[in-house]
Design an enzyme around this catalytic site. Structure first.
Site, PDB file in Angstrom:
ATOM      1  N   HIS A 177       0.856  -1.190   0.000  1.00 50.30           N
ATOM      2  CA  HIS A 177       0.000   0.000   0.000  1.00 50.30           C
ATOM      3  C   HIS A 177       0.889   1.237   0.000  1.00 50.30           C
ATOM      4  O   HIS A 177       1.951   1.229   0.616  1.00 50.30           O
ATOM      5  CB  HIS A 177      -0.899   0.005   1.246  1.00 50.30           C
ATOM      6  CG  HIS A 177      -2.080   0.901   1.102  1.00 50.30           C
ATOM      7  ND1 HIS A 177      -1.999   2.252   1.321  1.00 50.30           N
ATOM      8  CD2 HIS A 177      -3.344   0.647   0.710  1.00 50.30           C
ATOM      9  CE1 HIS A 177      -3.190   2.789   1.095  1.00 50.30           C
ATOM     10  NE2 HIS A 177      -4.020   1.839   0.716  1.00 50.30           N
TER      11      HIS A 177
ATOM     12  N   ASP B 215      -7.887  -5.514   0.039  1.00 51.23           N
ATOM     13  CA  ASP B 215      -8.317  -6.370  -1.078  1.00 51.23           C
ATOM     14  C   ASP B 215      -7.952  -7.832  -0.899  1.00 51.23           C
ATOM     15  O   ASP B 215      -8.408  -8.680  -1.664  1.00 51.23           O
ATOM     16  CB  ASP B 215      -7.682  -5.844  -2.373  1.00 51.23           C
ATOM     17  CG  ASP B 215      -8.226  -4.477  -2.714  1.00 51.23           C
ATOM     18  OD1 ASP B 215      -7.422  -3.537  -2.872  1.00 51.23           O
ATOM     19  OD2 ASP B 215      -9.455  -4.348  -2.769  1.00 51.23           O
TER      20      ASP B 215
HETATM   21  C1  SDX Z   1      -6.170  -0.003  -2.874  1.00 49.40           C
HETATM   22  O1  SDX Z   1      -4.436   4.519  -2.084  1.00 49.40           O
HETATM   23  C2  SDX Z   1      -5.384   3.907  -1.451  1.00 49.40           C
HETATM   24  O2  SDX Z   1      -5.781   4.289  -0.352  1.00 49.40           O
HETATM   25  C3  SDX Z   1      -5.939   2.697  -2.173  1.00 49.40           C
HETATM   26  C4  SDX Z   1      -6.952   1.861  -1.400  1.00 49.40           C
HETATM   27  C5  SDX Z   1      -8.215   2.629  -1.142  1.00 49.40           C
HETATM   28  O3  SDX Z   1      -8.932   2.245  -0.229  1.00 49.40           O
HETATM   29  O4  SDX Z   1      -8.515   3.554  -1.942  1.00 49.40           O
HETATM   30  O5  SDX Z   1      -6.393   1.443  -0.174  1.00 49.40           O
HETATM   31  C6  SDX Z   1      -7.344   0.618  -2.193  1.00 49.40           C
HETATM   32  O6  SDX Z   1      -5.902   0.331  -4.004  1.00 49.40           O
HETATM   33  C7  SDX Z   1      -5.321  -0.970  -2.098  1.00 49.40           C
HETATM   34  C8  SDX Z   1      -4.084  -1.443  -2.915  1.00 49.40           C
HETATM   35  C9  SDX Z   1      -4.566  -2.548  -3.845  1.00 49.40           C
HETATM   36  N1  SDX Z   1      -3.493  -2.916  -4.799  1.00 49.40           N
HETATM   37  C10 SDX Z   1      -2.879  -4.100  -4.727  1.00 49.40           C
HETATM   38  O7  SDX Z   1      -3.063  -4.944  -3.847  1.00 49.40           O
HETATM   39  C11 SDX Z   1      -1.964  -4.372  -5.915  1.00 49.40           C
HETATM   40  C12 SDX Z   1      -0.621  -4.866  -5.396  1.00 49.40           C
HETATM   41  N2  SDX Z   1       0.022  -3.753  -4.700  1.00 49.40           N
HETATM   42  C13 SDX Z   1       0.984  -2.949  -5.457  1.00 49.40           C
HETATM   43  O8  SDX Z   1       0.556  -2.678  -6.759  1.00 49.40           O
HETATM   44  C14 SDX Z   1       1.500  -1.770  -4.650  1.00 49.40           C
HETATM   45  O9  SDX Z   1       1.731  -2.216  -3.398  1.00 49.40           O
HETATM   46  C15 SDX Z   1       0.680  -0.502  -4.565  1.00 49.40           C
HETATM   47  C16 SDX Z   1       0.306   0.019  -5.911  1.00 49.40           C
HETATM   48  C17 SDX Z   1      -0.557  -0.755  -3.784  1.00 49.40           C
HETATM   49  C18 SDX Z   1       1.535   0.531  -3.852  1.00 49.40           C
HETATM   50  O10 SDX Z   1       2.610   0.753  -4.656  1.00 49.40           O
HETATM   51  P1  SDX Z   1       3.651   1.945  -4.296  1.00 49.40           P
HETATM   52  O11 SDX Z   1       3.272   2.670  -3.067  1.00 49.40           O
HETATM   53  O12 SDX Z   1       3.864   2.754  -5.531  1.00 49.40           O
HETATM   54  O13 SDX Z   1       4.894   1.138  -3.871  1.00 49.40           O
HETATM   55  P2  SDX Z   1       5.969   0.602  -4.855  1.00 49.40           P
HETATM   56  O14 SDX Z   1       5.285   0.048  -6.058  1.00 49.40           O
HETATM   57  O15 SDX Z   1       6.996   1.644  -5.024  1.00 49.40           O
HETATM   58  O16 SDX Z   1       6.531  -0.633  -4.026  1.00 49.40           O
HETATM   59  C19 SDX Z   1       7.643  -0.496  -3.196  1.00 49.40           C
HETATM   60  C20 SDX Z   1       8.397  -1.817  -3.394  1.00 49.40           C
HETATM   61  C21 SDX Z   1       8.815  -2.070  -4.824  1.00 49.40           C
HETATM   62  O17 SDX Z   1       9.932  -2.938  -4.738  1.00 49.40           O
HETATM   63  P3  SDX Z   1      11.385  -2.337  -5.222  1.00 49.40           P
HETATM   64  O18 SDX Z   1      11.214  -2.031  -6.689  1.00 49.40           O
HETATM   65  O19 SDX Z   1      11.621  -1.094  -4.385  1.00 49.40           O
HETATM   66  O20 SDX Z   1      12.373  -3.439  -4.939  1.00 49.40           O
HETATM   67  O21 SDX Z   1       7.564  -2.937  -3.047  1.00 49.40           O
HETATM   68  C22 SDX Z   1       7.344  -3.739  -4.211  1.00 49.40           C
HETATM   69  C23 SDX Z   1       7.682  -2.877  -5.400  1.00 49.40           C
HETATM   70  O22 SDX Z   1       8.123  -3.708  -6.468  1.00 49.40           O
HETATM   71  N3  SDX Z   1       5.943  -4.086  -4.177  1.00 49.40           N
HETATM   72  C24 SDX Z   1       5.471  -5.305  -4.372  1.00 49.40           C
HETATM   73  C25 SDX Z   1       4.087  -5.203  -4.151  1.00 49.40           C
HETATM   74  N4  SDX Z   1       3.778  -3.945  -3.846  1.00 49.40           N
HETATM   75  C26 SDX Z   1       4.919  -3.234  -3.882  1.00 49.40           C
HETATM   76  N5  SDX Z   1       6.067  -6.449  -4.724  1.00 49.40           N
HETATM   77  C27 SDX Z   1       5.266  -7.524  -4.818  1.00 49.40           C
HETATM   78  N6  SDX Z   1       3.949  -7.504  -4.609  1.00 49.40           N
HETATM   79  C28 SDX Z   1       3.313  -6.370  -4.272  1.00 49.40           C
HETATM   80  N7  SDX Z   1       2.019  -6.362  -4.055  1.00 49.40           N
END
Ligand code: SDX
Length: 426
Positions: free
Chosen positions: A303, A361
Site C-alpha cells: 500500500h 483487497d
Molecule cells: C487499494 O491509495 C489507497 O488508499 C488505495 C486503497 C483505497 O482504499 O482507496 O487502499 C485501495 O488500491 C489498495 C491497494 C490494492 N493494490 C494491490 O493490492 C496491488 C498490489 N500492490 C501494489 O501494486 C502496490 O503495493 C501498490 C500500488 C498498492 C503501492 O505501490 P507503491 O506505493 O507505488 O509502492 P511501490 O510500487 O513503489 O513498491 C515499493 C516496493 C517495490 O519494490 P522495489 O522495486 O523497491 O524493490 O515494493 C514492491 C515494489 O516492487 N511491491 C510489491 C508489491 N507492492 C509493492 N512487490 C510484490 N507484490 C506487491 N504487491
C-alpha cells in the site's frame, strides 16, 4: 509566524510556511515557490505531496490507523452501519436518531432510477465487464438530473449526494443482472441498504428471496470498510474532475474508471484470481519466488500509505471467516492458501523490508465470492461503497474557499524549440 522551511536555490532563498494539521505530517506550503524561486516541485505519484486540506479521513500508515471524522474504522465496522457512516462522512458528525431517520428516508426514497435509464444497459454486450457498464451508466446519470447540477447551490450538492448514494446499488445490481441475462429487480423501501442490494442482485421472479442476516451484516460491513480512504487515486480523480466545475455524476464516473485499475480497486478481483492460480498451499513457495523475481505482484499486498497492517484487512479477515461459516464453506481451500500465503509473506525478508502487508483487497475476494458474487463484480462493489467517499470529498472540495481548478505543471525533457522541416528535406 509559525515554523518555516527555507529553500536555497540559484543563490536566493525562499522561506515557505509550514502548516500543521490535527494529526499526521506537517506540510510545507509551496504555493509561493514558483513565484518566489521560479522552480516547480517534482513528485510523480504524489508520494510526498498533500493535494488538499481535508477533515474527512485520516490514515496513519505506520501505525495502521484509519479514522473517519476521527472515529476508528474498527469501531465503525463493529458498531455503526454503512448509512450512518455515509451521514458521518457527509456531515462530519454521527447523526442523532432523528437525523438518521431523515437521512435514511432520503436515501431509501431515491433508490429507483428513471425507467428510461434502464435502456442504457441494452447497448452493452452481455459479456461486458460490469465496471465498463458502471462507468457508462453512472456517467449517463449526468444527463438526467438537470435540477441538481448547480454545484454552487448547497441544497443541490446535497441532493446530488443523496441521489448518488441511493442509486449506485440499483445501478450496480443492474450491471450484474444484465450480465446474467436475468430481469432487473426494483429496490424495496422496506429493505435496509445492504439487504436491498443483495436482494436486487440475487432474487429472481421465480421464487421468494429470503435475506440472511449474517450475510446482510457482512455486506454492510464490507461497504463501511470501502467507504473512503483519503486522497487515493480514484478520489483524487474525482477531485480533479470536480475542480473544473464538472457535473458531479460525471465526476463519479471518472472515479469509477480510475478505481478499475488492478493496482487500485481492481486488486480484489486480481487477488482472488491469484489465489485460484496458486491453487494449493504446496504451490506457494514457487509463486513467492516469482514475486521476488519481479515476475508479478502479490495482489492484495502492499500500500502506498500503510507500511503496517491495513486495519481494514483485519476486519475483512474476520468477516471472511463469518461469511464462509454462514454459507458452509469454512474449509474453502482458497482461504487456506490465503492464510498460508499471508503467514509466509509476513515472515519473509523480501516483504518485511518493503513493508508489504495485506491490504483491504486481500481477503475481500474470498468473502465476496462466498457471498455469491463473480470476481468481475468485486470492483463494482468497491465502487458502490466508495461512492459516498468520492461524493463527500467532492463536496468538501467545492466548499473549500481556497480550491482552484487543478492544473499541475511538469518537468519538460522533450525537444527544444525547432523550426518545421518540409517533407522533402526530412
Ligand atoms: C487499494 O491509495 C489507497 O488508499 C488505495 C486503497 C483505497 O482504499 O482507496 O487502499 C485501495 O488500491 C489498495 C491497494 C490494492 N493494490 C494491490 O493490492 C496491488 C498490489 N500492490 C501494489 O501494486 C502496490 O503495493 C501498490 C500500488 C498498492 C503501492 O505501490 P507503491 O506505493 O507505488 O509502492 P511501490 O510500487 O513503489 O513498491 C515499493 C516496493 C517495490 O519494490 P522495489 O522495486 O523497491 O524493490 O515494493 C514492491 C515494489 O516492487 N511491491 C510489491 C508489491 N507492492 C509493492 N512487490 C510484490 N507484490 C506487491 N504487491
Amino acid at each position: 509566524m509559525g515554523d518555516t522551511a527555507k529553500i536555497g536555490i540559484g543563490g536566493s532563498t525562499v522561506e515557505l510556511p509550514v502548516l500543521k494539521g490535527t494529526a499526521g505530517p506537517d506540510v510545507v506550503d509551496i504555493r509561493k515557490l514558483y513565484s518566489g524561486a521560479d522552480v516547480f516541485t517534482y513528485d510523480p505519484g504524489f508520494t510526498s505531496t498533500a493535494s488538499c486540506e481535508s477533515k474527512i479521513t485520516f490514515i496513519d500508515g505506520d501505525q495502521g490507523i484509519l479514522l473517519h471524522r476521527g472515529y476508528p474504522i474498527d469501531q465503525l465496522a463493529e458498531k455503526s452501519s454503512f448509512l450512518e457512516v455515509c451521514y458521518l462522512l457527509l456531515h462530519g458528525e454521527l447523526p442523532t436518531a432523528a437525523e438518521y431517520a431523515e437521512f435514511e428516508h432520503n436515501i431509501t426514497y431515491h433508490t429507483m432510477v428513471h425507467e428510461q435509464f434502464d435502456r442504457f444497459f441494452q447497448g452493452f454486450r452481455r459479456d461486458a465487464h460490469p465496471m465498463a457498464i458502471m462507468v457508462g451508466a453512472v456517467g449517463a446519470l449526468s444527463a438526467f438530473y438537470h435540477d441538481s447540477t448547480n454545484i454552487d447551490d448547497p441544497e443541490q450538492r446535497m441532493i446530488s449526494a443523496h441521489r448518488m448514494i441511493a442509486k449506485i446499488p440499483t445501478i450496480a445490481a443492474r450491471a450484474y443482472k444484465y450480465s446474467l441475462g436475468q430481469p432487473f429487480v426494483y429496490p424495496r423501501n422496506d429493505c435496509s441498504y445492504a439487504e436491498n442490494f443483495l436482494r436486487m442482485c440475487f432474487s429472481v421472479p421465480a421464487e421468494d428471496w429470503k435475506p440472511n442476516p449474517v450475510l446482510t451484516r457482512a455486506m454492510d460491513r464490507i461497504f463501511i470498510l470501502h467507504a473512503d480512504h483519503e486522497q487515493n487515486a480514484s478520489t483524487s480523480t474525482v477531485r480533479l474532475a470536480g475542480s473544473s466545475g464538472a457535473n458531479p455524476f460525471a465526476c463519479i464516473a471518472a472515479g469509477i474508471a480510475s478505481l478499475w485499475g488492478p493496482k487500485h480497486g481492481g486488486a480484489n478481483e486480481e487477488a482472488l484470481n491469484m489465489l485460484k492460480e496458486i491453487g494449493t498451499v504446496e504451490n506457494i513457495p514457487d509463486f513467492v519466488k516469482g514475486v521476488k523475481n519481479r515476475e508479478r505482484l502479490l495482489m492484495g499486498f502492499g500500500h502506498r500509505v500503510y507500511k503496517n497492517y491495513d486495519p481494514r484487512a483485519k476486519v475483512m479477515q474476520t468477516t471472511c471467516h463469518e461469511v464462509l461459516a454462514a454459507v458452509g464453506h469454512s474449509n474453502d481451500p482458497l482461504l487456506k492458501v490465503a492464510m498460508e500465503l499471508e503467514k509466509i509473506a509476513l515472515s519473509d525478508e523480501f516483504f518485511i523490508e518493503r513493508k508489504l502487508y495485506p491490504n483491504v483487497d486481500f481477503y475481500s475476494g474470498i468473502t465476496l465470492r462466498a457471498l455469491g458474487f463473480p470476481p468481475e463484480m468485486f470492483t463494482v462493489l468497491f465502487a458502490l461503497a466508495r461512492t459516498v467517499g468520492w461524493i463527500a470529498q467532492w463536496k468538501e472540495m467545492i466548499e473549500d474557499p481556497s480550491q482552484k481548478i487543478g492544473r499541475p505543471r511538469q518537468l519538460y525533457t522533450g525537444a527544444p524549440q525547432r523550426d518545421y522541416v518540409a517533407v522533402e528535406k526530412r
